[in-house]
Design an enzyme around this catalytic site. Structure first.
Site, PDB file in Angstrom:
ATOM      1  N   LEU A  17       0.827  -1.217   0.000  1.00 34.87           N
ATOM      2  CA  LEU A  17       0.000   0.000   0.000  1.00 34.87           C
ATOM      3  C   LEU A  17       0.852   1.255   0.000  1.00 34.87           C
ATOM      4  O   LEU A  17       1.924   1.290   0.608  1.00 34.87           O
ATOM      5  CB  LEU A  17      -0.889   0.013   1.256  1.00 34.87           C
ATOM      6  CG  LEU A  17      -1.933  -1.086   1.356  1.00 34.87           C
ATOM      7  CD1 LEU A  17      -2.574  -1.064   2.745  1.00 34.87           C
ATOM      8  CD2 LEU A  17      -2.988  -0.912   0.274  1.00 34.87           C
ATOM      9  N   GLU A  65       5.437  -4.804  12.712  1.00 32.79           N
ATOM     10  CA  GLU A  65       5.157  -3.939  13.862  1.00 32.79           C
ATOM     11  C   GLU A  65       3.687  -3.539  13.923  1.00 32.79           C
ATOM     12  O   GLU A  65       3.145  -3.310  15.013  1.00 32.79           O
ATOM     13  CB  GLU A  65       6.004  -2.673  13.769  1.00 32.79           C
ATOM     14  CG  GLU A  65       5.646  -1.650  14.840  1.00 32.79           C
ATOM     15  CD  GLU A  65       6.455  -0.384  14.721  1.00 32.79           C
ATOM     16  OE1 GLU A  65       7.278  -0.153  15.599  1.00 32.79           O
ATOM     17  OE2 GLU A  65       6.280   0.363  13.745  1.00 32.79           O
ATOM     18  N   ARG A  85      -4.832  -5.584   5.126  1.00 29.28           N
ATOM     19  CA  ARG A  85      -3.781  -6.038   6.044  1.00 29.28           C
ATOM     20  C   ARG A  85      -4.347  -6.845   7.225  1.00 29.28           C
ATOM     21  O   ARG A  85      -3.580  -7.382   8.022  1.00 29.28           O
ATOM     22  CB  ARG A  85      -2.971  -4.840   6.548  1.00 29.28           C
ATOM     23  CG  ARG A  85      -2.244  -4.096   5.408  1.00 29.28           C
ATOM     24  CD  ARG A  85      -1.125  -3.223   5.927  1.00 29.28           C
ATOM     25  NE  ARG A  85      -0.147  -4.005   6.668  1.00 29.28           N
ATOM     26  CZ  ARG A  85       0.842  -3.480   7.374  1.00 29.28           C
ATOM     27  NH1 ARG A  85       0.992  -2.187   7.445  1.00 29.28           N
ATOM     28  NH2 ARG A  85       1.689  -4.264   8.027  1.00 29.28           N
ATOM     29  N   ARG A 131      -5.060   5.383   9.825  1.00 27.93           N
ATOM     30  CA  ARG A 131      -5.161   3.949  10.121  1.00 27.93           C
ATOM     31  C   ARG A 131      -5.748   3.647  11.509  1.00 27.93           C
ATOM     32  O   ARG A 131      -6.253   2.540  11.728  1.00 27.93           O
ATOM     33  CB  ARG A 131      -3.769   3.305  10.020  1.00 27.93           C
ATOM     34  CG  ARG A 131      -3.156   3.351   8.625  1.00 27.93           C
ATOM     35  CD  ARG A 131      -3.815   2.361   7.691  1.00 27.93           C
ATOM     36  NE  ARG A 131      -3.318   2.481   6.335  1.00 27.93           N
ATOM     37  CZ  ARG A 131      -2.231   1.864   5.871  1.00 27.93           C
ATOM     38  NH1 ARG A 131      -1.510   1.086   6.663  1.00 27.93           N
ATOM     39  NH2 ARG A 131      -1.857   2.036   4.626  1.00 27.93           N
ATOM     40  N   HIS A 161       1.891   6.897   9.708  1.00 29.52           N
ATOM     41  CA  HIS A 161       1.742   6.492  11.108  1.00 29.52           C
ATOM     42  C   HIS A 161       2.434   7.502  12.027  1.00 29.52           C
ATOM     43  O   HIS A 161       3.349   8.209  11.585  1.00 29.52           O
ATOM     44  CB  HIS A 161       2.421   5.130  11.344  1.00 29.52           C
ATOM     45  CG  HIS A 161       1.715   3.961  10.749  1.00 29.52           C
ATOM     46  ND1 HIS A 161       2.357   3.049   9.940  1.00 29.52           N
ATOM     47  CD2 HIS A 161       0.433   3.527  10.860  1.00 29.52           C
ATOM     48  CE1 HIS A 161       1.497   2.107   9.576  1.00 29.52           C
ATOM     49  NE2 HIS A 161       0.330   2.376  10.108  1.00 29.52           N
ATOM     50  N   CYS A 246       9.180  -0.439  11.707  1.00 28.91           N
ATOM     51  CA  CYS A 246       8.030  -1.276  11.341  1.00 28.91           C
ATOM     52  C   CYS A 246       8.410  -2.687  10.934  1.00 28.91           C
ATOM     53  O   CYS A 246       7.539  -3.542  10.801  1.00 28.91           O
ATOM     54  CB  CYS A 246       7.199  -0.608  10.264  1.00 28.91           C
ATOM     55  SG  CYS A 246       8.135  -0.118   8.846  1.00 28.91           S
TER      56      CYS A 246
HETATM   57  C1  CIR Z   1       1.250   0.286   4.579  1.00 32.88           C
HETATM   58  O1  CIR Z   1       0.822   1.241   3.957  1.00 32.88           O
HETATM   59  O2  CIR Z   1       0.579  -0.259   5.444  1.00 32.88           O
HETATM   60  C2  CIR Z   1       2.628  -0.234   4.285  1.00 32.88           C
HETATM   61  N1  CIR Z   1       2.926  -0.029   2.886  1.00 32.88           N
HETATM   62  C3  CIR Z   1       3.683   0.424   5.130  1.00 32.88           C
HETATM   63  C4  CIR Z   1       3.545   0.141   6.601  1.00 32.88           C
HETATM   64  C5  CIR Z   1       4.641   0.745   7.403  1.00 32.88           C
HETATM   65  N2  CIR Z   1       4.491   0.471   8.776  1.00 32.88           N
HETATM   66  C6  CIR Z   1       4.927   1.263   9.749  1.00 32.88           C
HETATM   67  O3  CIR Z   1       5.457   2.335   9.494  1.00 32.88           O
HETATM   68  N3  CIR Z   1       4.725   0.883  10.995  1.00 32.88           N
END
Ligand code: CIR
Length: 259
Positions: A17, A65, A85, A131, A161, A246
């Site tokens: 994503l 994470e 997710r 989120r 985040h 993460c």
């Molecule tokens: C997302 O959009 O969920 C992933 N592409 C990236 C998640 C990164 N997670 C984080 O910074 N804790």
């Protein structure tokens, strides 16, 4: 020994994503090598890495994470804000339970991503943004109050985040790249850093800070403050709005009061 949960990247990583960044090509073979180096850096710093079984059908599974928040002996299993997710959490729950943690889950209509949670001592900052919603924050507050965690909600609009914007040094100083931080005044102590990726540190223990290679000036700043930056190239994960925090869930044994 300290332990960390990690999860190998999916072959579909490149479909991960994107919210704030434009899509650029992801080299999945390079990503795997970078992930192995990341695990190697944790291991070299004395962490035992425990793998959550991979989930190849979820491109973002490597960002483990986001599946939970661990506080003391309790793991609060998230309900990711992105529906795609949500399948990631089941094996993560089983893996952390097998490590001896109690688990409780965020339930609908709550959403919460682990990347939105920054723990500093007893204070648990939670980013309210794309989120993580109010119901998720309320459930986290109810879950953590009995184990001594004080949840403070903060606004996140400029990045994915909360921990995309800020993390904290071992002394509790919050660090962030000012153009990406909504409200630095909410933190007791805030230090600006000169690069976006400089805002992300994983506390490896002692004076060691795991950081992205893409923040050399900030690494120099932290070195001048007496810390030892350990730098890893995570370029392929950064293309997907990931950062050093993460890619793992840090656990400590025996069950910590804080981490
Ligand atoms: C997302 O959009 O969920 C992933 N592409 C990236 C998640 C990164 N997670 C984080 O910074 N804790």
């Amino acid at each position: 020994m300290n332990r960390a949960l990690v999860r190998a990247p999916s072959p579909r990583l490149a479909e991960g994503l994107l919210t704030h960044l434009a899509r650029t090509p992801v080299d999945t073979r390079l990503a795997l090598r970078q992930w192995q180096h990341y695990v190697g850096a944790l291991t070299a710093a004395g962490w035992e890495c425990v793998e959550v079984p991979p989930i190849d059908e979820c491109p973002d599974g490597v960002f483990v994470e986001d599946t939970m928040v661990v506080f003391g002996d309790l793991a609060v299993i998230s309900r990711p804000g992105a529906g795609s997710r949500r399948p990631e959490v089941d094996a993560a729950r089983e893996t952390v339970a097998a490590q001896g943690y109690r688990t409780v889950s965020i339930e609908s209509p709550g959403t919460l991503d682990g990347g939105d949670v920054l723990k500093i001592g007893d204070t648990v900052y939670v980013g309210r943004g794309g989120r993580t919603n109010d119901a998720g924050i309320a459930q986290l507050r109810d879950s953590l109050a009995p184990v001594g965690g004080r949840v403070v909600a903060v606004t996140v609009t400029k990045v994915l985040h909360l921990k995309s914007a800020v993390t904290a040094l071992p002394d509790g100083t919050v660090i962030g790249y000012p153009p990406l931080v909504d409200d630095p005044e909410v933190f007791d102590s805030f230090m600006p850093v000169p690069e976006p990726a400089g805002a992300h540190v994983v506390l490896l223990g002692g004076d060691q800070l795991l950081m992205a290679a893409s923040a050399p000036a900030t690494a120099g700043l932290f070195a001048s403050l007496g810390y030892r930056p350990v730098r890893v190239d995570i370029s392929e994960f950064e293309r997907l709005e990931g950062c050093v925090t993460c890619l793992s869930v840090r656990l400590r044994k025996p069950h910590p009061a804080r981490q």
